[in-house]
Design a protein around this motif. Structure first.
Motif, PDB file in Angstrom:
ATOM      1  N   SER A  80      16.644  19.534  48.227  1.00  0.00           N
ATOM      2  CA  SER A  80      17.432  20.698  48.646  1.00  0.00           C
ATOM      3  C   SER A  80      17.789  20.648  50.127  1.00  0.00           C
ATOM      4  N   TRP A  81      17.301  19.616  50.843  1.00  0.00           N
ATOM      5  CA  TRP A  81      17.606  19.439  52.270  1.00  0.00           C
ATOM      6  C   TRP A  81      19.117  19.304  52.471  1.00  0.00           C
ATOM      7  N   PRO A  82      19.711  19.918  53.485  1.00  0.00           N
ATOM      8  CA  PRO A  82      19.110  20.572  54.651  1.00  0.00           C
ATOM      9  C   PRO A  82      19.129  22.090  54.593  1.00  0.00           C
ATOM     10  N   GLY A  83      19.311  22.682  53.421  1.00  0.00           N
ATOM     11  CA  GLY A  83      19.444  24.126  53.337  1.00  0.00           C
ATOM     12  C   GLY A  83      18.108  24.844  53.259  1.00  0.00           C
ATOM     13  N   ALA A 129      18.305   7.563  44.637  1.00  0.00           N
ATOM     14  CA  ALA A 129      19.627   7.842  44.110  1.00  0.00           C
ATOM     15  C   ALA A 129      19.834   7.156  42.772  1.00  0.00           C
ATOM     16  N   GLN A 130      19.372   5.959  42.638  1.00  0.00           N
ATOM     17  CA  GLN A 130      19.519   5.248  41.367  1.00  0.00           C
ATOM     18  C   GLN A 130      18.513   5.756  40.349  1.00  0.00           C
ATOM     19  N   VAL A 131      17.487   6.456  40.808  1.00  0.00           N
ATOM     20  CA  VAL A 131      16.452   7.011  39.959  1.00  0.00           C
ATOM     21  C   VAL A 131      15.970   5.971  38.955  1.00  0.00           C
ATOM     22  N   VAL A 132      15.692   4.800  39.455  1.00  0.00           N
ATOM     23  CA  VAL A 132      15.160   3.748  38.599  1.00  0.00           C
ATOM     24  C   VAL A 132      13.656   3.681  38.748  1.00  0.00           C
ATOM     25  N   GLY A 133      13.177   3.626  39.976  1.00  0.00           N
ATOM     26  CA  GLY A 133      11.749   3.535  40.200  1.00  0.00           C
ATOM     27  C   GLY A 133      11.217   2.148  39.887  1.00  0.00           C
ATOM     28  N   ALA A 134       9.954   1.934  40.228  1.00  0.00           N
ATOM     29  CA  ALA A 134       9.365   0.602  40.098  1.00  0.00           C
ATOM     30  C   ALA A 134       9.320   0.139  38.646  1.00  0.00           C
ATOM     31  N   LYS A 151      21.886  20.554  40.199  1.00  0.00           N
ATOM     32  CA  LYS A 151      23.155  21.078  40.723  1.00  0.00           C
ATOM     33  C   LYS A 151      23.990  19.972  41.337  1.00  0.00           C
ATOM     34  N   LEU A 152      23.350  19.107  42.095  1.00  0.00           N
ATOM     35  CA  LEU A 152      24.074  18.010  42.735  1.00  0.00           C
ATOM     36  C   LEU A 152      24.656  17.068  41.688  1.00  0.00           C
ATOM     37  N   THR A 153      23.888  16.805  40.648  1.00  0.00           N
ATOM     38  CA  THR A 153      24.352  15.922  39.575  1.00  0.00           C
ATOM     39  C   THR A 153      25.571  16.507  38.880  1.00  0.00           C
ATOM     40  N   PHE A 181      19.672  10.888  50.133  1.00  0.00           N
ATOM     41  CA  PHE A 181      19.306  10.122  48.952  1.00  0.00           C
ATOM     42  C   PHE A 181      20.490   9.715  48.079  1.00  0.00           C
ATOM     43  N   GLY A 182      21.683  10.085  48.471  1.00  0.00           N
ATOM     44  CA  GLY A 182      22.879   9.560  47.822  1.00  0.00           C
ATOM     45  C   GLY A 182      23.165  10.117  46.441  1.00  0.00           C
ATOM     46  N   ASP A 183      23.706   9.258  45.604  1.00  0.00           N
ATOM     47  CA  ASP A 183      24.170   9.619  44.258  1.00  0.00           C
ATOM     48  C   ASP A 183      22.983   9.862  43.335  1.00  0.00           C
ATOM     49  N   PRO A 184      22.975  10.971  42.560  1.00  0.00           N
ATOM     50  CA  PRO A 184      21.861  11.206  41.636  1.00  0.00           C
ATOM     51  C   PRO A 184      21.675  10.099  40.603  1.00  0.00           C
ATOM     52  N   GLY A 185      22.717   9.386  40.247  1.00  0.00           N
ATOM     53  CA  GLY A 185      22.562   8.225  39.387  1.00  0.00           C
ATOM     54  C   GLY A 185      22.797   8.485  37.904  1.00  0.00           C
ATOM     55  N   PRO A 186      22.878   7.407  37.126  1.00  0.00           N
ATOM     56  CA  PRO A 186      23.262   7.518  35.710  1.00  0.00           C
ATOM     57  C   PRO A 186      22.237   8.222  34.847  1.00  0.00           C
TER      58      PRO A 186
END
Length: 325
Positions: A219-222, A254-259, A29-31, A40-45
């Motif tokens: 889903s924080w803070p709802g 947010a960047q959803v890159v991970g290690a 939904k946020l994306t 966590f900011g922007d969901p990312g590309p």
């Protein structure tokens, strides 16, 4: 005020569990709304690229928009008791796929008509009537999870587990009621009922039903309560101490890159093949290929054929993201 009337059996059957499906839908939904999470900011590309998949788009069409107050329960099955995070998700995906047609039509047709301020999308209605919707919704959830959340889930799951540990300590000192009254400022415990300071009034008797308390991170803070289907009673609440200065780095998830993907991107200043990357990074070639495919769909790597090899390299967008990490 909205009230859930409980009995001793409900209290005795109350348990905690993460809900990967619920967290995925919150991120979806946020994306789609081009929003930013408070922590966590922007969901990312990668999350945005996943929206183009038709099964993900179908899933998105069943989520409430601003002003709507209902999410079909079938999209967020009550979490089971699996101990491994991936097994929890697989169980929820299997439950979505096994949804009976009459249950699906009740939720997708009847309940959305009663609770939404907009009509059901025509494509969603067509797919629901065809009998193929449960399979496609399950596939859409699996696809969005894989592309947008799988790499970051270890961190998120750790936060959720810390919350569950904290709640368990509260139960040890003050009992289950001591937890039910501290989940959220708008959630209260009245001895025989859970109360919600909500925009709607009503009371539902859930005596004898199992209650799952699901901590929310994305889903924080709802908070939300899922109550329409008898065996799917879930209370979603914000995980403890999110956004209070602990070591949660906004850019990371947010960047959803991970290690894994960050390591690949960092090593692609020079064009390299899948086999070369596998040797340099120490991952299996199949794993490297999977991550490169996701990064390419998101526009973070380019690829060009050079004889027998396909060479990958950072795009300018990737360089910017790496500089911000």
């Amino acid at each position: 005020m909205f009230t859930l009337r409980v009995d001793a059996e409900t209290v005795a059957r109350t348990r905690f569990s993460p809900s990967p499906a619920s967290e995925s839908l919150a991120w979806l939904k946020l994306t789609a709304a081009a929003g930013r999470h408070p922590v966590f900011g922007d969901p990312g590309p990668l999350a945005r690229a996943a929206l183009a998949h038709p099964d993900v788009a179908l899933l998105l069409g069943l989520l409430p928009r601003v002003g709507d107050v209902y999410t079909p329960d079938l999209l967020t099955p009550q979490p089971g008791t699996a101990t491994r995070p991936r097994d929890l998700l697989d169980e929820q995906i299997a439950q979505i796929e096994a949804t009976a047609q009459d249950d699906l039509e009740d939720q997708v047709f009847t309940y959305t008509e009663a609770h939404w301020s907009r009509p059901l999308p025509a494509e969603a209605r067509r797919v629901a009537e065809s009998g193929r919707m449960p399979r496609r919704l399950a596939a859409g959830l699996a696809r969005f999870w894989r592309d947008a959340l799988a790499e970051g889930w270890t961190e998120l799951h750790s936060i959720i587990e810390q919350d569950i540990t904290h709640r368990a300590q509260t139960i040890a000192r003050h009992g289950v009621g001591g937890v039910l009254g501290t989940l959220h400022p708008d959630i209260g415990w009245a001895g025989d009922a859970i109360t919600f300071a909500a925009a709607w009034d009503g009371e539902i008797d859930v005596a004898g039903r199992e209650l799952v308390l699901a901590p929310g991170v994305l889903s924080w803070p709802g908070f939300a309560v899922q109550v329409d289907v008898p065996d799917q009673l879930v209370l979603y609440y914000p995980a403890h101490r999110i956004g209070t200065g602990r070591d949660h780095r906004p850019g990371k998830i947010a960047q959803v890159v991970g290690a894994a993907r960050a390591a690949l991107l960092a090593d692609l200043e020079t064009a390299r093949s899948t086999a070369e990357l596998a040797t340099r990074i120490g991952y299996a070639p199949g794993t490297v290929s999977y991550h490169l495919g996701a990064l390419h769909r998101a526009g973070l790597v380019s690829k060009v054929r050079d004889g027998r090899f396909v060479l990958y390299q950072q795009t300018p967008q990737a360089v910017v993201l790496l500089d911000e990490a």
